[in-house]
Design a protein around this motif. Structure first.
Motif, PDB file in Angstrom:
ATOM      1  N   VAL A  11       0.873  -1.175   0.000  1.00 10.75           N
ATOM      2  CA  VAL A  11       0.000   0.000   0.000  1.00 10.75           C
ATOM      3  C   VAL A  11       0.909   1.224   0.000  1.00 10.75           C
ATOM      4  O   VAL A  11       2.051   1.164   0.455  1.00 10.75           O
ATOM      5  CB  VAL A  11      -0.950   0.065   1.215  1.00 10.75           C
ATOM      6  CG1 VAL A  11      -1.892  -1.112   1.260  1.00 10.75           C
ATOM      7  CG2 VAL A  11      -0.190   0.204   2.502  1.00 10.75           C
ATOM      8  N   LEU A  12       0.366   2.321  -0.515  1.00  4.15           N
ATOM      9  CA  LEU A  12       1.023   3.611  -0.391  1.00  4.15           C
ATOM     10  C   LEU A  12       0.288   4.375   0.687  1.00  4.15           C
ATOM     11  O   LEU A  12      -0.928   4.562   0.594  1.00  4.15           O
ATOM     12  CB  LEU A  12       0.961   4.382  -1.715  1.00  4.15           C
ATOM     13  CG  LEU A  12       1.445   5.841  -1.667  1.00  4.15           C
ATOM     14  CD1 LEU A  12       2.915   5.922  -1.248  1.00  4.15           C
ATOM     15  CD2 LEU A  12       1.232   6.502  -3.029  1.00  4.15           C
ATOM     16  N   ARG A  41       1.423   6.383  -9.855  1.00  7.09           N
ATOM     17  CA  ARG A  41       2.110   5.113 -10.118  1.00  7.09           C
ATOM     18  C   ARG A  41       1.492   3.985  -9.297  1.00  7.09           C
ATOM     19  O   ARG A  41       1.329   2.870  -9.797  1.00  7.09           O
ATOM     20  CB  ARG A  41       3.607   5.240  -9.819  1.00  7.09           C
ATOM     21  CG  ARG A  41       4.305   6.191 -10.807  1.00  7.09           C
ATOM     22  CD  ARG A  41       5.818   6.125 -10.726  1.00  7.09           C
ATOM     23  NE  ARG A  41       6.215   4.788 -11.147  1.00  7.09           N
ATOM     24  CZ  ARG A  41       7.045   4.009 -10.438  1.00  7.09           C
ATOM     25  NH1 ARG A  41       7.563   4.429  -9.294  1.00  7.09           N
ATOM     26  NH2 ARG A  41       7.352   2.810 -10.869  1.00  7.09           N
ATOM     27  N   ALA A  42       1.158   4.258  -8.033  1.00  8.68           N
ATOM     28  CA  ALA A  42       0.535   3.226  -7.201  1.00  8.68           C
ATOM     29  C   ALA A  42      -0.819   2.825  -7.789  1.00  8.68           C
ATOM     30  O   ALA A  42      -1.110   1.627  -7.935  1.00  8.68           O
ATOM     31  CB  ALA A  42       0.372   3.732  -5.765  1.00  8.68           C
ATOM     32  N   ALA A 102      -4.772  -7.218   3.248  1.00  7.01           N
ATOM     33  CA  ALA A 102      -3.689  -8.199   3.369  1.00  7.01           C
ATOM     34  C   ALA A 102      -2.330  -7.563   3.087  1.00  7.01           C
ATOM     35  O   ALA A 102      -1.428  -8.191   2.546  1.00  7.01           O
ATOM     36  CB  ALA A 102      -3.934  -9.408   2.468  1.00  7.01           C
ATOM     37  N   ALA A 103      -2.185  -6.316   3.460  1.00 12.63           N
ATOM     38  CA  ALA A 103      -0.947  -5.579   3.199  1.00 12.63           C
ATOM     39  C   ALA A 103       0.189  -6.094   4.068  1.00 12.63           C
ATOM     40  O   ALA A 103       0.004  -6.414   5.239  1.00 12.63           O
ATOM     41  CB  ALA A 103      -1.156  -4.093   3.453  1.00 12.63           C
ATOM     42  N   THR A 104       1.354  -6.141   3.471  1.00  9.88           N
ATOM     43  CA  THR A 104       2.562  -6.537   4.191  1.00  9.88           C
ATOM     44  C   THR A 104       3.677  -5.510   4.040  1.00  9.88           C
ATOM     45  O   THR A 104       4.653  -5.561   4.773  1.00  9.88           O
ATOM     46  CB  THR A 104       3.090  -7.889   3.665  1.00  9.88           C
ATOM     47  OG1 THR A 104       3.439  -7.751   2.282  1.00  9.88           O
ATOM     48  CG2 THR A 104       2.050  -8.991   3.826  1.00  9.88           C
ATOM     49  N   HIS A 105       3.537  -4.619   3.061  1.00 12.51           N
ATOM     50  CA  HIS A 105       4.613  -3.680   2.726  1.00 12.51           C
ATOM     51  C   HIS A 105       4.010  -2.291   2.559  1.00 12.51           C
ATOM     52  O   HIS A 105       3.074  -2.106   1.794  1.00 12.51           O
ATOM     53  CB  HIS A 105       5.277  -4.114   1.416  1.00 12.51           C
ATOM     54  CG  HIS A 105       6.575  -3.422   1.152  1.00 12.51           C
ATOM     55  ND1 HIS A 105       7.730  -4.118   0.907  1.00 12.51           N
ATOM     56  CD2 HIS A 105       6.914  -2.114   1.091  1.00 12.51           C
ATOM     57  CE1 HIS A 105       8.720  -3.256   0.703  1.00 12.51           C
ATOM     58  NE2 HIS A 105       8.240  -2.031   0.809  1.00 12.51           N
ATOM     59  N   ILE A 106       4.586  -1.324   3.261  1.00 13.46           N
ATOM     60  CA  ILE A 106       4.124   0.058   3.194  1.00 13.46           C
ATOM     61  C   ILE A 106       5.160   0.896   2.454  1.00 13.46           C
ATOM     62  O   ILE A 106       6.335   0.905   2.824  1.00 13.46           O
ATOM     63  CB  ILE A 106       3.905   0.630   4.606  1.00 13.46           C
ATOM     64  CG1 ILE A 106       2.771  -0.118   5.307  1.00 13.46           C
ATOM     65  CG2 ILE A 106       3.635   2.131   4.549  1.00 13.46           C
ATOM     66  CD1 ILE A 106       2.625   0.220   6.772  1.00 13.46           C
ATOM     67  N   ALA A 107       4.703   1.594   1.420  1.00 15.76           N
ATOM     68  CA  ALA A 107       5.488   2.662   0.807  1.00 15.76           C
ATOM     69  C   ALA A 107       4.985   3.943   1.476  1.00 15.76           C
ATOM     70  O   ALA A 107       3.770   4.170   1.545  1.00 15.76           O
ATOM     71  CB  ALA A 107       5.289   2.702  -0.697  1.00 15.76           C
ATOM     72  N   LEU A 108       5.892   4.766   1.981  1.00 12.77           N
ATOM     73  CA  LEU A 108       5.516   5.886   2.841  1.00 12.77           C
ATOM     74  C   LEU A 108       5.983   7.213   2.256  1.00 12.77           C
ATOM     75  O   LEU A 108       7.143   7.348   1.859  1.00 12.77           O
ATOM     76  CB  LEU A 108       6.132   5.680   4.223  1.00 12.77           C
ATOM     77  CG  LEU A 108       5.840   6.696   5.309  1.00 12.77           C
ATOM     78  CD1 LEU A 108       4.341   6.748   5.635  1.00 12.77           C
ATOM     79  CD2 LEU A 108       6.641   6.355   6.565  1.00 12.77           C
ATOM     80  N   LEU A 187       4.456  -4.616  -5.778  1.00 12.33           N
ATOM     81  CA  LEU A 187       3.651  -4.503  -4.572  1.00 12.33           C
ATOM     82  C   LEU A 187       2.156  -4.612  -4.866  1.00 12.33           C
ATOM     83  O   LEU A 187       1.345  -4.539  -3.955  1.00 12.33           O
ATOM     84  CB  LEU A 187       3.924  -3.162  -3.880  1.00 12.33           C
ATOM     85  CG  LEU A 187       5.355  -2.908  -3.442  1.00 12.33           C
ATOM     86  CD1 LEU A 187       5.485  -1.515  -2.861  1.00 12.33           C
ATOM     87  CD2 LEU A 187       5.807  -3.951  -2.447  1.00 12.33           C
ATOM     88  N   GLY A 188       1.814  -4.767  -6.128  1.00 18.71           N
ATOM     89  CA  GLY A 188       0.415  -4.772  -6.532  1.00 18.71           C
ATOM     90  C   GLY A 188      -0.311  -6.065  -6.219  1.00 18.71           C
ATOM     91  O   GLY A 188       0.231  -6.976  -5.592  1.00 18.71           O
TER      92      GLY A 188
END
Length: 190
Positions: A11-12, A41-42, A102-108, A187-188
């Motif tokens: 997720v962003l 882009r996200a 079900a997110a595991t990775h955060i773009a911040l 990440l999609g």
């Protein structure tokens, strides 16, 4: 010990890119443009975008200062989270929203580097998420010391970018990337 989250579903999370916050932000125009590009882009990669807005005495909920900057407009269905503390996780629904995806990775991305971005990054890692700080999509303003000197905003931004490349947590990854370097497609949705 944190529950390490398996997989690579991202997720962003865009934090506090609000009128009153960005007014004094270092290179705010450039950072807002980079955040906007990250959002584009996200979305193109099918990565959910979650918007976080802070409120306090200076940023009263619903006030003009509290609004997101005009260049950033959440799409229909994108989650908006309201917070009262530096961490986007404290007393908010962020964990629940991430779990429902079900997110595991955060773009911040967002503001302010030394407060809400740093607190949210650490909180994400503490909760077992992988984390990528978009190093050209966060900002802050200078910090005035009691002795009359200041810590330059650029130095604060640079410091967090360096810290996030050196910081290590067991079973989690963290990194920095520019908006153009981050691989939103990886990440999609799966």
């Amino acid at each position: 010990m944190a529950t390490v989250r398996e997989g690579n579903r991202g997720v962003l999370v865009v934090v506090d890119v609000q009128v009153g916050v960005m007014r004094e932000g270092w290179q705010a125009e450039r950072v807002v443009a980079n955040v906007a590009r990250a959002v584009e882009r996200a979305r193109a990669a099918g990565v959910p975008v979650i918007w976080v807005q802070h409120s306090n005495d200076d940023l009263q909920l619903g006030s003009p200062e509290w609004q997101l900057v005009p260049e950033l407009v959440p799409a229909e269905g994108e989650v908006r989270i309201h917070k009262l503390f530096a961490s986007s996780f404290e007393q908010t629904t962020l964990d629940d929203e991430l779990a429902s995806r079900a997110a595991t990775h955060i773009a911040l991305a967002g503001a302010q580097s030394n407060w809400c971005i740093r607190a949210t990054a650490y909180a994400a890692l503490d909760r077992g998420y992988d984390m990528t700080l978009l190093r050209d999509a966060h900002t802050t303003d200078a910090v005035q010391r009691t002795d009359g000197t200041a810590i330059a905003a650029r130095d604060i931004v640079d410091d967090l970018n360096v810290v996030m490349t050196w910081l290590r947590y067991p079973g989690r990854s963290n990194a920095t990337a520019t908006v153009d370097e981050v691989d939103f497609a990886a990440l999609g949705p799966r």
